[in-house]
Enzyme design. Structure first.
Site, PDB file in Angstrom:
ATOM      1  CB  CYS A 172      -0.912  -0.034   1.230  1.00  0.00           C
ATOM      2  SG  CYS A 172      -2.224   1.186   1.208  1.00  0.00           S
ATOM      3  CB  CYS A 366      -5.263   5.040  -6.607  1.00  0.00           C
ATOM      4  SG  CYS A 366      -4.606   5.760  -5.090  1.00  0.00           S
TER       5      CYS A 366
END
Length: 438
Positions: A172, A366
């Site tokens: 991440c 994202c």
């Protein structure tokens, strides 16, 4: 099409669906299951807290741009008014052969279908000194971000070097970049940036890899952004130790050989750790990979226990490519939303006697906020080669992220299950006919 008998069975035979995890994946899954299934079926949600945390806002919490109570929602009153039972107790064991989970208080719950949406366990222990109980901060949970904000307040009284990044095995990377840029923006607003040397340390083979092998010109874009903000970087980095006033890092070449060791002075350190599966899930070896992530088929079911489904960060996805220092593949918002939709439809089909066929759309989208602007990354599909791949920058991304936060929190309060990516974010990005690109 289901037969009349199958439809009658759906209405008369009660199924009990247990959703394990009340976060970004689990709470929407419970809401959507309740909306789709007949009231004859019972939905139980299990979490470890009385409050839902909107994790994407945590970098803002860590610099006091948000108060913790602004990014959390009470779970129990909101889910119970929708007819969903809630247990605020960690699951201590799963018995898939018996279709049963046991809670920390000793209660045992039988299920017909189990949805594992726990998110990860944060593996701080894999690096000496890492984590809030050691010498680095985290934005992975809202309590961690709140603690980081208190430390930042003290740091501002006597500013100095900062180290931010993502350690070996992390999957991440977006929040690490976000926090570095947001911290830079906040320090500039305070006119303290000139007193704070910043270094970005990452296990990625290059800036902008993101665990995705790069997205469009993410490398050039993010390198330019770091240079513009006077943030130095070290890639192919393995963090050896996080200390009270320094971070030890081994830098590797493309063959994975150590080429240099760094000792970076730091008065404020934040690292994204590697993730593992939560203990109760990881303990069921035949359910998981060696890191404790749930193995799933294309319909989000475990191949061995076909009444167990999983979505979100806790699912097993192989790395996009081998890297000199280990990196993992991220599970982004649109992918998670798509996983939940597939699971809900598949459980609905299974109850009705139909073979589950729904598949998630494995695309990466994202929105990364940089404090005063941001970058949108799109990779369709997530694993190369891709049909669509680009990265675009602008203040509109920062504003879109704020809108996304407010909208998602409202969804959790009201139980609204409409897919935010499908309905809004894809339109903002100008992406149409997405489902045809996976």
């Amino acid at each position: 099409m289901a037969s009349a008998a199958a439809r009658r069975l759906q209405e008369t035979r009660m199924a009990h669906i247990v959703v394990m995890g009340a976060g970004i994946s689990g709470m929407p899954a419970a809401y959507d299951l309740r909306k789709r299934l007949s009231k004859a079926h019972e939905i139980t949600l299990i979490g470890t807290s009385e409050h839902f945390q909107f994790t994407p806002s945590n970098p803002w919490v860590a610099v006091d741009w948000r108060k913790p109570d602004e990014v959390v929602v009470a779970i129990r009153p909101n889910v119970e008014k929708k007819g969903i039972r809630y247990h605020s107790q960690p699951v201590t064991s799963i018995e898939p052969q018996a279709n049963r989970v046991t809670l920390a208080d000793g209660r045992s719950l039988a299920y017909d279908y189990l949805v594992i949406a726990t998110g990860p366990r944060l593996a701080f222990e894999e690096v000496p000194g890492l984590g809030p109980e050691g010498h680095s901060h985290s934005v992975c949970t809202t309590p961690h971000a709140e603690r980081a904000a208190r430390a930042y307040e003290e740091f501002l009284k006597n500013p100095g070097p900062v180290v931010i990044g993502a350690v070996q095995g992390a999957s991440c990377f977006g929040p690490a970049y976000e926090f570095a840029m947001i911290l830079d923006a906040d320090l500039r607003k305070r006119k303290l940036r000139d007193r704070v040397p910043m270094t970005f340390v990452t296990s990625e083979p290059y800036i902008g890899h993101l665990g995705l092998g790069g997205v469009g010109d993410s490398r050039g874009l993010l390198e330019s952004e770091l240079r513009q903000r006077h943030i130095k970087w070290i890639t192919n980095a393995r963090v050896l130790e996080a200390g009270a006033d320094a971070v030890k890092v081994a830098e590797h070449n493309d063959r994975g050989e150590v080429v240099k060791e760094h000792e970076l002075a730091s008065r404020y350190t934040m690292f994204i750790p590697a993730f593992k599966g939560v203990d109760a899930v990881a303990a069921v070896k035949e359910l998981c990979n060696p890191r404790g992530f749930v193995v799933i088929d294309e319909c989000q079911r475990n191949p061995k226990y076909r009444n167990i489904y999983s979505a979100g960060v806790c699912v097993a996805i192989p790395p996009v490519e081998a890297t000199p220092v280990p990196t993992g593949a991220p599970k982004t918002g649109y992918m998670i939303e798509s996983m939940i939709t597939a699971i809900v439809h598949n459980i609905e089909d299974a109850i009705a006697g139909r073979e589950p066929t729904h598949k998630a759309t494995w695309n990466a989208i994202c929105l990364a906020d940089f404090g005063d602007d941001g970058v949108a990354f799109v990779a369709l599909p997530q694993i190369p080669p891709r049909n669509v791949t680009w990265a675009k920058q602008g203040k509109w991304v920062h504003l879109a992220k704020i809108a996304y936060e407010k909208y998602f929190l409202r969804k959790m309060r009201t139980g609204n299950t409409e897919p935010v990516y499908e309905k809004y974010i894809l339109k903002i990005l100008g992406i149409v006919r997405l489902k045809e690109t996976h």
